[in-house]
Scaffold this active site. Structure first.
Site, PDB file in Angstrom:
ATOM      1  N   HIS A   1       0.800  -1.299  -0.020  1.00 52.46           N
ATOM      2  CA  HIS A   1      -0.026  -0.005   0.006  1.00 52.46           C
ATOM      3  C   HIS A   1       1.108   1.097   0.047  1.00 52.46           C
ATOM      4  O   HIS A   1       2.100   1.293   0.082  1.00 52.46           O
ATOM      5  CB  HIS A   1      -1.002   0.073   1.363  1.00 52.46           C
ATOM      6  CG  HIS A   1      -0.295   0.649   2.521  1.00 52.46           C
ATOM      7  ND1 HIS A   1      -1.064   1.231   3.350  1.00 52.46           N
ATOM      8  CD2 HIS A   1       0.766   0.171   3.114  1.00 52.46           C
ATOM      9  CE1 HIS A   1      -0.351   1.723   4.447  1.00 52.46           C
ATOM     10  NE2 HIS A   1       0.725   0.845   4.080  1.00 52.46           N
TER      11      HIS A   1
ATOM     12  N   CYS B   1       5.599   6.484   4.390  1.00 54.64           N
ATOM     13  CA  CYS B   1       4.642   6.005   4.004  1.00 54.64           C
ATOM     14  C   CYS B   1       3.859   6.219   2.715  1.00 54.64           C
ATOM     15  O   CYS B   1       2.984   5.508   1.968  1.00 54.64           O
ATOM     16  CB  CYS B   1       3.584   5.924   5.149  1.00 54.64           C
ATOM     17  SG  CYS B   1       4.089   5.187   6.702  1.00 54.64           S
TER      18      CYS B   1
ATOM     19  N   HIS C   1       5.134   0.403  -0.146  1.00 52.78           N
ATOM     20  CA  HIS C   1       5.893  -0.861   0.533  1.00 52.78           C
ATOM     21  C   HIS C   1       4.640  -1.838   0.853  1.00 52.78           C
ATOM     22  O   HIS C   1       3.556  -1.732   0.433  1.00 52.78           O
ATOM     23  CB  HIS C   1       6.380   0.217   1.550  1.00 52.78           C
ATOM     24  CG  HIS C   1       5.445   0.894   2.708  1.00 52.78           C
ATOM     25  ND1 HIS C   1       4.765   2.206   2.186  1.00 52.78           N
ATOM     26  CD2 HIS C   1       5.009   0.539   3.838  1.00 52.78           C
ATOM     27  CE1 HIS C   1       3.746   2.364   3.185  1.00 52.78           C
ATOM     28  NE2 HIS C   1       4.078   1.465   3.998  1.00 52.78           N
TER      29      HIS C   1
ATOM     30  N   HIS D   1       3.346  -4.769   4.271  1.00 51.72           N
ATOM     31  CA  HIS D   1       3.168  -5.171   5.634  1.00 51.72           C
ATOM     32  C   HIS D   1       2.594  -6.515   5.589  1.00 51.72           C
ATOM     33  O   HIS D   1       1.997  -6.809   4.793  1.00 51.72           O
ATOM     34  CB  HIS D   1       2.321  -4.276   6.444  1.00 51.72           C
ATOM     35  CG  HIS D   1       2.637  -2.964   6.537  1.00 51.72           C
ATOM     36  ND1 HIS D   1       4.056  -2.507   7.473  1.00 51.72           N
ATOM     37  CD2 HIS D   1       2.367  -1.683   6.091  1.00 51.72           C
ATOM     38  CE1 HIS D   1       3.724  -1.158   7.174  1.00 51.72           C
ATOM     39  NE2 HIS D   1       3.109  -0.973   6.390  1.00 51.72           N
TER      40      HIS D   1
ATOM     41  N   ASP E   1      -5.010 -10.700   0.377  1.00 46.73           N
ATOM     42  CA  ASP E   1      -3.807 -11.255   0.514  1.00 46.73           C
ATOM     43  C   ASP E   1      -2.720 -11.115  -0.752  1.00 46.73           C
ATOM     44  O   ASP E   1      -3.517 -11.684  -1.715  1.00 46.73           O
ATOM     45  CB  ASP E   1      -4.011 -12.734   1.273  1.00 46.73           C
ATOM     46  CG  ASP E   1      -2.639 -13.269   1.462  1.00 46.73           C
ATOM     47  OD1 ASP E   1      -1.595 -12.564   1.907  1.00 46.73           O
ATOM     48  OD2 ASP E   1      -2.349 -14.350   1.266  1.00 46.73           O
ATOM     49  N   HIS E   2      -1.703 -10.521  -0.510  1.00 42.96           N
ATOM     50  CA  HIS E   2      -0.611 -10.663  -1.955  1.00 42.96           C
ATOM     51  C   HIS E   2      -1.404  -9.586  -2.891  1.00 42.96           C
ATOM     52  O   HIS E   2      -1.058  -9.942  -4.154  1.00 42.96           O
ATOM     53  CB  HIS E   2      -0.549 -11.911  -2.373  1.00 42.96           C
ATOM     54  CG  HIS E   2       0.516 -12.753  -1.646  1.00 42.96           C
ATOM     55  ND1 HIS E   2       0.300 -13.292  -0.381  1.00 42.96           N
ATOM     56  CD2 HIS E   2       1.779 -12.835  -1.783  1.00 42.96           C
ATOM     57  CE1 HIS E   2       1.175 -13.687   0.143  1.00 42.96           C
ATOM     58  NE2 HIS E   2       2.280 -13.670  -0.564  1.00 42.96           N
TER      59      HIS E   2
ATOM     60  N   GLU F   1      -0.643  -3.440  12.030  1.00 45.05           N
ATOM     61  CA  GLU F   1       0.228  -3.145  10.975  1.00 45.05           C
ATOM     62  C   GLU F   1       1.598  -3.555  11.010  1.00 45.05           C
ATOM     63  O   GLU F   1       2.297  -4.150  10.232  1.00 45.05           O
ATOM     64  CB  GLU F   1       0.266  -1.534  10.545  1.00 45.05           C
ATOM     65  CG  GLU F   1       0.579  -1.261   9.158  1.00 45.05           C
ATOM     66  CD  GLU F   1       0.691   0.227   8.818  1.00 45.05           C
ATOM     67  OE1 GLU F   1      -0.036   0.705   8.089  1.00 45.05           O
ATOM     68  OE2 GLU F   1       1.098   0.859   9.893  1.00 45.05           O
TER      69      GLU F   1
END
Lengths: 142, 142, 142, 142, 142, 142
Positions: free
Chosen positions: B13, B32, B38, B40, B78-79, B125
């Site tokens: 994100h 950010c 980047h 998480h 996810d991914h 996060e």
């Protein structure tokens, strides 16, 4: 909505009352009253409550929250002796409960200035023991 | 009685507003806002509240709860790239707060159909930062 | 004697080869090949080996070790896109294995200058997956 | 086959040399040299190596291992001041490295009497820092 | 280069020998010999060693590794009684050590077929106790 | 102010109703109904609420809290079969929810005698599943 920031500090302390003799201190506080100190890696979770800012998607900028905690709490506690060196713990028994109250008092004002409300100070002393303080108002409501 | 199910997802994100220039985004969101993303390993705790079913000893079958979360949330996140690929995050700043609200909206209905009440979406996060959302009603009560 | 320092970074990446088409990338790398990226909270453990300095009681000053890792690795990786923005990952598949090798090459020299030997780079991608690299010599010995 | 037992203790310490003045101690050891002490929740992992006993399926009875560690190490360190109160740390800088060596020397003999070999003392000072000691022989081999 | 995959299973077991009476079993195995069973959430770390494949950047595809562990180990152990229901534990004392050996034997062949070498089976019984097995060859070298 | 004590126990159990046949038990409870048992490392967090005692700085002496939990709960559950050996679980489905209720009933009285109020029993069955019970009053308020 609540957001929580974790910070850590390592400090020495002992549990004792100067108006009790060593025997009485040992009886009540056990090995935690060792006159030559012991210490912990404390873990601190600070939770604030507020609504989400439409511009930023944040309840509060976590950098600001971290800055407040570091300046007001971590710098005063990290690698210090809680009984001897921490201004806001003066004349207070160095229990985890009192430490959480002291931390609350240090950060409540600066956090309120950010437009959010301090909700909880959670302070972890060991993996088996922690306290949570929700402020004097909540305590009075009980 | 409350029961909680943990699920996990890894996603990319960035925090930014298209109506702000890069400088302004950088000023508010810091690193950010990196335009090249980047990511998480997010950890999600979903807590539901209800009474214990006398037949099963369950508030809710955890397999059903896990299934709802996986189908409605994990498969979409996810991914993935939260800004570009997640339908329920469209036109929303990809902050952890907004993501928690989006997740709440995705699962509240299916959970209510099971006869229990969604109590909290906790979204972690990083090990230092997490948010908790208790729904629009609780927010309105503040 | 070995000492280990933990550092963390959050980054985006994808697994893919530009000389393979999307179908082949998907077949080999699965959801990790998502063209729009995903990301992780990576946890890095750097272990160095040496004898204890009689003057300091240290194998190596952990502040120096942390400084080397932050300057050479964390600043380049944290909140970055591993495929697009990290000089030492250029022309390398962004797998955890290759990332560990790249990190080793970045810090081996500066650590050797401190009079100790880099022993292991452990890189944790998720709570279920991690790699450990012990350097090219150890690999050659196998 | 190796088996590992985890034990924990909380203690106060400081890093300093009496033959250095305060300024020099501060320069080398930083805030860890605070004259009024600080402290940690130390986590200790003791690993022993041996073959599996056909009668018991054990390398070594973990109750015996735990007993040795508690009697020889934990009772001497828990809720103590490492610099002032621990016999095996007398005349030693209270670094994590030296503490691991001291612990090794305390338990190596009693563990050998059980017919197994002490393999490693891992001592975790904070979540970011730990040391591993494999004994004087391994050090000499380097 | 080593890569590690974590998997988990929950199982019941007891430590006892049928050729010993209850008193003897209790003396040697303590509460772990309870005839009506107890159980654990076991955590299994499987580490394999090999060189990095130039085409994929992988030592071994973690999906394949996870598949082998799940098929050969987790399906046989998860929500089972180790003493009564696990083929590879038949006629073996259900100690953590023996369980690690049994797991090694189950997965060593299928992992070798992937062109890598099984390096270590680490099996965590509780947060305070774990074992590591490096195979019969390493044991013979001791 | 709330303080929390963590304790742990390892136990065997199964989910089933004797008035259902095996097929029905399997349909509702899945692999958790395995007739030959399975087990878990349960983690128990007991939270009590009260005001801080001016003399001691404590809400409640954690040694007393730990003693109550160990005597009333851990000794009855640790290394036991929850279905067969635990008096307060007799005639109750051995679900995590019912176990939390049983634990509440065991410790509420002794904790009240200490002048504080039991606030929450949190019981963690696996890293992905836990329940929280706040007592019959809170349940009735819903």
């Amino acid at each position: 909505m609540r957001i929580t920031r974790r910070e850590r500090f390592s400090a020495a302390h002992r549990l004792f009352r100067s108006d009790w003799d060593d025997e009485k201190n040992l009886e009540v506080f056990g090995k935690c009253s060792n006159p030559r100190w012991h210490g912990h890696n404390y873990v601190l979770y600070v939770t604030v409550e507020g609504s989400v800012n439409v511009d930023t998607g944040f309840v509060m900028n976590l950098k600001s929250l971290s800055h407040i905690i570091k300046e007001r709490v971590i710098e005063k506690l990290d690698h210090k002796n809680i009984n001897l060196e921490v201004d806001f713990m003066k004349d207070r028994l160095a229990s985890t409960e009192n430490l959480a109250i002291g931390i609350w008092e240090e950060i409540e004002g600066p956090i309120a200035e950010q437009g959010v409300r301090l909700h909880c100070v959670r302070l972890i002393e060991t993996e088996n023991n922690f306290v949570e303080y929700f402020g004097p108002q909540r305590d009075a409501d009980l």
